[in-house]
Design an enzyme around this catalytic site. Sequence first.
Site, PDB file in Angstrom:
ATOM      1  N   ARG A   1       0.778  39.077  41.683  1.00 45.31           N
ATOM      2  CA  ARG A   1       1.161  38.529  42.988  1.00 45.31           C
ATOM      3  C   ARG A   1       2.231  39.403  43.623  1.00 45.31           C
ATOM      4  O   ARG A   1       3.189  39.788  42.973  1.00 45.31           O
ATOM      5  CB  ARG A   1       1.784  37.129  42.813  1.00 45.31           C
ATOM      6  CG  ARG A   1       0.836  36.051  42.620  1.00 45.31           C
ATOM      7  CD  ARG A   1       1.403  34.683  42.896  1.00 45.31           C
ATOM      8  NE  ARG A   1       2.784  34.412  42.543  1.00 45.31           N
ATOM      9  CZ  ARG A   1       3.358  33.242  42.735  1.00 45.31           C
ATOM     10  NH1 ARG A   1       2.683  32.258  43.300  1.00 45.31           N
ATOM     11  NH2 ARG A   1       4.594  33.033  42.398  1.00 45.31           N
TER      12      ARG A   1
ATOM     13  N   THR B   1       4.531  38.368  49.848  1.00 47.80           N
ATOM     14  CA  THR B   1       3.425  37.703  50.560  1.00 47.80           C
ATOM     15  C   THR B   1       2.753  36.638  49.688  1.00 47.80           C
ATOM     16  O   THR B   1       2.002  35.807  50.183  1.00 47.80           O
ATOM     17  CB  THR B   1       2.336  38.722  50.950  1.00 47.80           C
ATOM     18  OG1 THR B   1       1.789  39.263  49.743  1.00 47.80           O
ATOM     19  CG2 THR B   1       2.900  39.843  51.804  1.00 47.80           C
TER      20      THR B   1
ATOM     21  N   ASP C   1       8.373  31.656  35.143  1.00 46.56           N
ATOM     22  CA  ASP C   1       7.434  32.784  35.174  1.00 46.56           C
ATOM     23  C   ASP C   1       6.779  32.891  33.801  1.00 46.56           C
ATOM     24  O   ASP C   1       7.403  33.333  32.824  1.00 46.56           O
ATOM     25  CB  ASP C   1       8.176  34.079  35.530  1.00 46.56           C
ATOM     26  CG  ASP C   1       7.197  35.218  35.780  1.00 46.56           C
ATOM     27  OD1 ASP C   1       6.326  35.466  34.907  1.00 46.56           O
ATOM     28  OD2 ASP C   1       7.278  35.853  36.840  1.00 46.56           O
TER      29      ASP C   1
ATOM     30  N   ASP D   1       6.654  36.388  32.061  1.00 44.66           N
ATOM     31  CA  ASP D   1       7.984  36.802  31.599  1.00 44.66           C
ATOM     32  C   ASP D   1       8.404  36.015  30.367  1.00 44.66           C
ATOM     33  O   ASP D   1       8.978  36.571  29.422  1.00 44.66           O
ATOM     34  CB  ASP D   1       9.020  36.589  32.708  1.00 44.66           C
ATOM     35  CG  ASP D   1       9.008  37.715  33.732  1.00 44.66           C
ATOM     36  OD1 ASP D   1       8.361  38.744  33.476  1.00 44.66           O
ATOM     37  OD2 ASP D   1       9.648  37.554  34.785  1.00 44.66           O
TER      38      ASP D   1
HETATM   39  C1  PRP Z   1       1.194  34.597  37.699  1.00 45.15           C
HETATM   40  C2  PRP Z   1       0.230  33.706  36.930  1.00 45.15           C
HETATM   41  C3  PRP Z   1      -0.979  33.695  37.799  1.00 45.15           C
HETATM   42  C4  PRP Z   1      -0.400  33.789  39.181  1.00 45.15           C
HETATM   43  C5  PRP Z   1      -0.496  32.429  39.800  1.00 45.15           C
HETATM   44  O1  PRP Z   1       0.908  35.922  37.493  1.00 45.15           O
HETATM   45  O2  PRP Z   1      -0.027  34.147  35.652  1.00 45.15           O
HETATM   46  O3  PRP Z   1      -1.866  34.774  37.552  1.00 45.15           O
HETATM   47  O4  PRP Z   1       0.973  34.190  39.035  1.00 45.15           O
HETATM   48  O5  PRP Z   1      -0.045  32.469  41.100  1.00 45.15           O
HETATM   49  P1  PRP Z   1      -0.995  32.157  42.345  1.00 45.15           P
HETATM   50  O6  PRP Z   1      -1.775  30.930  41.998  1.00 45.15           O
HETATM   51  O7  PRP Z   1      -0.003  31.924  43.448  1.00 45.15           O
HETATM   52  O8  PRP Z   1      -1.852  33.356  42.584  1.00 45.15           O
HETATM   53  P2  PRP Z   1       1.844  37.097  38.049  1.00 45.15           P
HETATM   54  O9  PRP Z   1       1.347  37.580  39.357  1.00 45.15           O
HETATM   55  O10 PRP Z   1       3.273  36.666  38.007  1.00 45.15           O
HETATM   56  O11 PRP Z   1       1.583  38.271  37.027  1.00 45.15           O
HETATM   57  P3  PRP Z   1       1.869  38.350  35.456  1.00 45.15           P
HETATM   58  O12 PRP Z   1       0.977  37.382  34.758  1.00 45.15           O
HETATM   59  O13 PRP Z   1       1.524  39.765  35.147  1.00 45.15           O
HETATM   60  O14 PRP Z   1       3.324  38.052  35.220  1.00 45.15           O
HETATM   61  N1  URA Z   2       3.379  32.235  38.305  1.00 49.37           N
HETATM   62  C1  URA Z   2       4.185  31.826  37.295  1.00 49.37           C
HETATM   63  O1  URA Z   2       4.275  32.480  36.239  1.00 49.37           O
HETATM   64  N2  URA Z   2       4.867  30.691  37.467  1.00 49.37           N
HETATM   65  C2  URA Z   2       4.808  29.946  38.578  1.00 49.37           C
HETATM   66  O2  URA Z   2       5.460  28.897  38.665  1.00 49.37           O
HETATM   67  C3  URA Z   2       3.970  30.395  39.629  1.00 49.37           C
HETATM   68  C4  URA Z   2       3.267  31.551  39.458  1.00 49.37           C
END
Ligand code: PRP
Ligand code: URA
Length: 209
Positions: free
Chosen positions: A101, A105, A196, A199
Amino acid sequence: MLTVVDHPLAGHLLASLRDRDTGPARFRALARQLTVSLILEATRDLPTRPRVVATPLEQTEGREISAGLVAVPILRAGLGMLDAVTDAFPDVGVGYVGLERDERTLRPRTYYEKLPPLEGKHALLLDPMLATGGSAVAATRSIAAGRPESLRMVCVVAAPEGVRAMEEAHPEVPIFTAALDRELNERGYILPGIGDFGDRLYGTGPGSA
Ligand code: PRP
Ligand code: URA
Protein backbone atom coordinates in the site's frame (compact mmCIF):
# COMPACT_ATOMS: atom_id res chain seq x y z
CA MET A 1 -20.69 -13.20 2.09
CA LEU A 2 -18.83 -12.60 5.33
CA THR A 3 -18.32 -15.36 7.91
CA VAL A 4 -16.95 -14.33 11.29
CA VAL A 5 -15.40 -17.41 12.87
CA ASP A 6 -16.38 -16.93 16.49
CA HIS A 7 -14.91 -20.11 17.97
CA PRO A 8 -13.63 -19.52 21.55
CA LEU A 9 -10.12 -20.63 20.55
CA ALA A 10 -10.07 -18.15 17.66
CA GLY A 11 -11.13 -15.36 20.03
CA HIS A 12 -8.48 -16.38 22.55
CA LEU A 13 -5.68 -16.37 19.96
CA LEU A 14 -6.89 -13.14 18.39
CA ALA A 15 -6.77 -11.30 21.74
CA SER A 16 -3.09 -12.23 22.12
CA LEU A 17 -2.37 -11.17 18.53
CA ARG A 18 -3.95 -7.78 19.21
CA ASP A 19 -1.88 -7.32 22.38
CA ARG A 20 0.82 -4.76 21.62
CA ASP A 21 3.18 -6.52 24.03
CA THR A 22 3.20 -9.71 21.90
CA GLY A 23 6.61 -9.95 20.24
CA PRO A 24 7.37 -11.30 16.74
CA ALA A 25 8.13 -14.94 17.67
CA ARG A 26 4.90 -15.40 19.59
CA PHE A 27 3.03 -13.30 17.03
CA ARG A 28 4.09 -15.67 14.23
CA ALA A 29 3.02 -18.71 16.26
CA LEU A 30 -0.34 -17.16 17.07
CA ALA A 31 -0.96 -16.15 13.46
CA ARG A 32 -0.30 -19.71 12.36
CA GLN A 33 -2.54 -21.24 15.06
CA LEU A 34 -5.39 -18.85 14.40
CA THR A 35 -5.19 -19.50 10.66
CA VAL A 36 -5.85 -23.19 11.32
CA SER A 37 -9.24 -22.40 12.81
CA LEU A 38 -10.04 -20.01 9.93
CA ILE A 39 -9.15 -22.41 7.14
CA LEU A 40 -11.14 -25.21 8.75
CA GLU A 41 -14.21 -23.02 8.30
CA ALA A 42 -13.19 -21.68 4.88
CA THR A 43 -12.70 -25.17 3.43
CA ARG A 44 -15.79 -26.74 4.98
CA ASP A 45 -17.46 -27.23 1.58
CA LEU A 46 -14.45 -28.54 -0.36
CA PRO A 47 -15.43 -31.55 -2.48
CA THR A 48 -14.44 -34.98 -1.20
CA ARG A 49 -14.78 -38.48 -2.62
CA PRO A 50 -15.23 -41.83 -0.89
CA ARG A 51 -12.12 -43.85 -0.05
CA VAL A 52 -12.16 -47.40 1.21
CA VAL A 53 -9.73 -47.95 4.09
CA ALA A 54 -8.83 -51.06 6.04
CA THR A 55 -8.66 -50.39 9.76
CA PRO A 56 -6.83 -52.97 11.88
CA LEU A 57 -10.26 -54.54 12.42
CA GLU A 58 -12.27 -54.24 9.23
CA GLN A 59 -12.83 -52.39 6.00
CA THR A 60 -14.74 -49.10 6.10
CA GLU A 61 -15.52 -46.19 3.86
CA GLY A 62 -13.72 -42.90 4.58
CA ARG A 63 -13.43 -39.66 2.60
CA GLU A 64 -10.57 -37.90 0.88
CA ILE A 65 -10.34 -34.39 -0.49
CA SER A 66 -10.73 -34.50 -4.25
CA ALA A 67 -10.28 -30.79 -4.88
CA GLY A 68 -7.08 -29.31 -6.22
CA LEU A 69 -6.26 -26.51 -3.82
CA VAL A 70 -4.14 -23.40 -4.43
CA ALA A 71 -3.23 -20.92 -1.69
CA VAL A 72 -2.23 -17.38 -2.60
CA PRO A 73 -0.74 -15.28 0.21
CA ILE A 74 -0.43 -11.55 -0.37
CA LEU A 75 3.17 -10.60 0.44
CA ARG A 76 4.34 -9.94 3.04
CA ALA A 77 1.79 -10.37 5.77
CA GLY A 78 -0.08 -13.24 4.10
CA LEU A 79 3.04 -15.38 4.55
CA GLY A 80 2.19 -15.50 8.24
CA MET A 81 -0.84 -17.60 7.32
CA LEU A 82 0.74 -19.88 4.74
CA ASP A 83 2.36 -22.54 6.95
CA ALA A 84 -1.00 -23.35 8.51
CA VAL A 85 -2.38 -24.08 5.05
CA THR A 86 0.59 -26.17 3.86
CA ASP A 87 0.52 -28.13 7.15
CA ALA A 88 -3.18 -28.92 6.75
CA PHE A 89 -3.06 -29.49 2.98
CA PRO A 90 0.43 -30.75 2.07
CA ASP A 91 -0.46 -31.05 -1.63
CA VAL A 92 -1.62 -27.44 -1.93
CA GLY A 93 -0.16 -25.40 -4.79
CA VAL A 94 1.11 -21.97 -3.78
CA GLY A 95 1.07 -18.73 -5.75
CA TYR A 96 2.24 -15.31 -4.62
CA VAL A 97 1.00 -11.79 -5.11
CA GLY A 98 3.28 -9.01 -3.87
CA LEU A 99 1.33 -5.86 -3.06
CA GLU A 100 2.26 -2.83 -1.04
CA ARG A 101 0.00 0.00 0.00
CA ASP A 102 1.14 3.50 -0.79
CA GLU A 103 1.11 5.13 2.65
CA ARG A 104 -0.28 8.38 1.26
CA THR A 105 -2.93 7.28 -1.27
CA LEU A 106 -3.58 3.86 0.39
CA ARG A 107 -3.72 2.40 -3.12
CA PRO A 108 -1.95 -0.95 -3.62
CA ARG A 109 1.05 -1.32 -5.92
CA THR A 110 1.84 -4.74 -7.39
CA TYR A 111 5.57 -5.57 -7.25
CA TYR A 112 5.49 -9.34 -7.76
CA GLU A 113 3.11 -11.96 -9.06
CA LYS A 114 3.62 -15.68 -9.63
CA LEU A 115 0.51 -17.80 -9.87
CA PRO A 116 0.30 -21.49 -10.77
CA PRO A 117 -2.38 -22.74 -13.20
CA LEU A 118 -5.69 -22.05 -11.50
CA GLU A 119 -8.27 -23.41 -13.89
CA GLY A 120 -10.51 -25.92 -12.11
CA LYS A 121 -8.73 -25.33 -8.76
CA HIS A 122 -10.13 -24.13 -5.47
CA ALA A 123 -8.20 -20.99 -4.50
CA LEU A 124 -7.64 -19.55 -1.04
CA LEU A 125 -6.55 -15.91 -0.87
CA LEU A 126 -4.60 -15.26 2.34
CA ASP A 127 -4.14 -11.79 3.78
CA PRO A 128 -4.52 -11.10 7.49
CA MET A 129 -5.72 -7.50 7.14
CA LEU A 130 -8.70 -6.47 5.01
CA ALA A 131 -8.53 -2.70 5.50
CA THR A 132 -9.61 -0.47 2.58
CA GLY A 133 -9.87 -3.66 0.54
CA GLY A 134 -7.65 -2.29 -2.24
CA SER A 135 -5.09 -5.09 -1.90
CA ALA A 136 -7.69 -7.86 -1.69
CA VAL A 137 -9.63 -6.50 -4.68
CA ALA A 138 -6.43 -6.32 -6.79
CA ALA A 139 -5.26 -9.81 -5.77
CA THR A 140 -8.71 -11.26 -6.40
CA ARG A 141 -8.71 -9.74 -9.89
CA SER A 142 -5.39 -11.48 -10.67
CA ILE A 143 -6.53 -14.83 -9.29
CA ALA A 144 -9.94 -14.67 -10.96
CA ALA A 145 -8.23 -14.14 -14.33
CA GLY A 146 -6.92 -17.71 -13.99
CA ARG A 147 -10.50 -19.00 -13.83
CA PRO A 148 -10.40 -21.08 -10.63
CA GLU A 149 -13.36 -23.28 -9.82
CA SER A 150 -13.85 -21.33 -6.58
CA LEU A 151 -12.11 -18.57 -4.66
CA ARG A 152 -12.42 -17.66 -0.99
CA MET A 153 -10.58 -15.11 1.10
CA VAL A 154 -9.25 -15.79 4.58
CA CYS A 155 -8.23 -12.88 6.78
CA VAL A 156 -7.63 -12.33 10.48
CA VAL A 157 -9.36 -8.98 10.90
CA ALA A 158 -11.67 -7.19 8.47
CA ALA A 159 -12.83 -3.57 8.44
CA PRO A 160 -16.34 -2.74 7.22
CA GLU A 161 -14.79 -0.60 4.47
CA GLY A 162 -12.79 -3.56 3.12
CA VAL A 163 -15.72 -5.95 3.27
CA ARG A 164 -17.81 -3.41 1.32
CA ALA A 165 -15.09 -2.97 -1.30
CA MET A 166 -14.83 -6.73 -1.82
CA GLU A 167 -18.60 -7.19 -1.93
CA GLU A 168 -18.87 -4.48 -4.58
CA ALA A 169 -15.96 -5.67 -6.75
CA HIS A 170 -16.12 -9.45 -6.20
CA PRO A 171 -19.47 -10.40 -4.64
CA GLU A 172 -18.86 -14.07 -5.52
CA VAL A 173 -15.90 -14.34 -3.12
CA PRO A 174 -16.82 -15.44 0.43
CA ILE A 175 -14.69 -13.91 3.18
CA PHE A 176 -13.74 -15.69 6.39
CA THR A 177 -12.37 -13.67 9.29
CA ALA A 178 -11.81 -13.93 13.02
CA ALA A 179 -13.26 -10.45 13.60
CA LEU A 180 -15.14 -7.63 11.92
CA ASP A 181 -13.60 -4.54 13.50
CA ARG A 182 -15.10 -1.07 13.91
CA GLU A 183 -13.52 1.21 11.30
CA LEU A 184 -10.37 2.54 9.67
CA ASN A 185 -8.42 5.48 11.04
CA GLU A 186 -7.24 8.37 8.85
CA ARG A 187 -4.08 6.39 7.92
CA GLY A 188 -6.06 3.36 6.79
CA TYR A 189 -5.31 1.26 9.88
CA ILE A 190 -8.01 -0.98 11.27
CA LEU A 191 -9.47 -0.03 14.69
CA PRO A 192 -9.13 -1.58 17.19
CA GLY A 193 -7.07 -3.79 14.87
CA ILE A 194 -3.72 -5.43 15.34
CA GLY A 195 -1.41 -2.72 14.01
CA ASP A 196 0.88 -3.25 11.05
CA PHE A 197 0.66 -7.01 10.67
CA GLY A 198 3.75 -7.38 8.45
CA ASP A 199 5.88 -5.29 10.80
CA ARG A 200 4.71 -7.24 13.84
CA LEU A 201 5.28 -10.55 12.08
CA TYR A 202 8.83 -9.72 11.05
CA GLY A 203 9.89 -7.25 13.75
CA THR A 204 10.32 -4.38 11.29
CA GLY A 205 8.20 -1.72 12.98
CA PRO A 206 9.47 1.62 14.29
CA GLY A 207 11.81 0.99 17.22
CA SER A 208 12.52 -2.61 16.18
CA ALA A 209 16.10 -3.88 16.40
C1 PRP B 1 -1.06 -4.69 4.51
C2 PRP B 1 -1.85 -5.98 4.65
C3 PRP B 1 -2.68 -6.00 3.42
C4 PRP B 1 -2.95 -4.54 3.17
C5 PRP B 1 -4.37 -4.27 3.58
O1 PRP B 1 0.01 -4.86 3.67
O2 PRP B 1 -1.06 -7.10 4.79
O3 PRP B 1 -2.03 -6.59 2.30
O4 PRP B 1 -2.03 -3.80 3.99
O5 PRP B 1 -4.69 -2.96 3.30
P1 PRP B 1 -5.83 -2.57 2.25
O6 PRP B 1 -7.00 -3.45 2.53
O7 PRP B 1 -6.09 -1.13 2.60
O8 PRP B 1 -5.27 -2.73 0.88
P2 PRP B 1 1.11 -3.72 3.44
O9 PRP B 1 0.78 -2.91 2.25
O10 PRP B 1 1.32 -2.96 4.71
O11 PRP B 1 2.40 -4.54 3.06
P3 PRP B 1 3.22 -5.62 3.91
O12 PRP B 1 2.37 -6.82 4.12
O13 PRP B 1 4.39 -5.90 3.02
O14 PRP B 1 3.63 -4.99 5.21
N1 URA C 1 -2.42 -3.21 7.09
C1 URA C 1 -2.03 -3.59 8.33
O1 URA C 1 -1.02 -4.30 8.50
N2 URA C 1 -2.78 -3.19 9.37
C2 URA C 1 -3.87 -2.43 9.25
O2 URA C 1 -4.52 -2.10 10.25
C3 URA C 1 -4.26 -2.03 7.94
C4 URA C 1 -3.50 -2.44 6.88
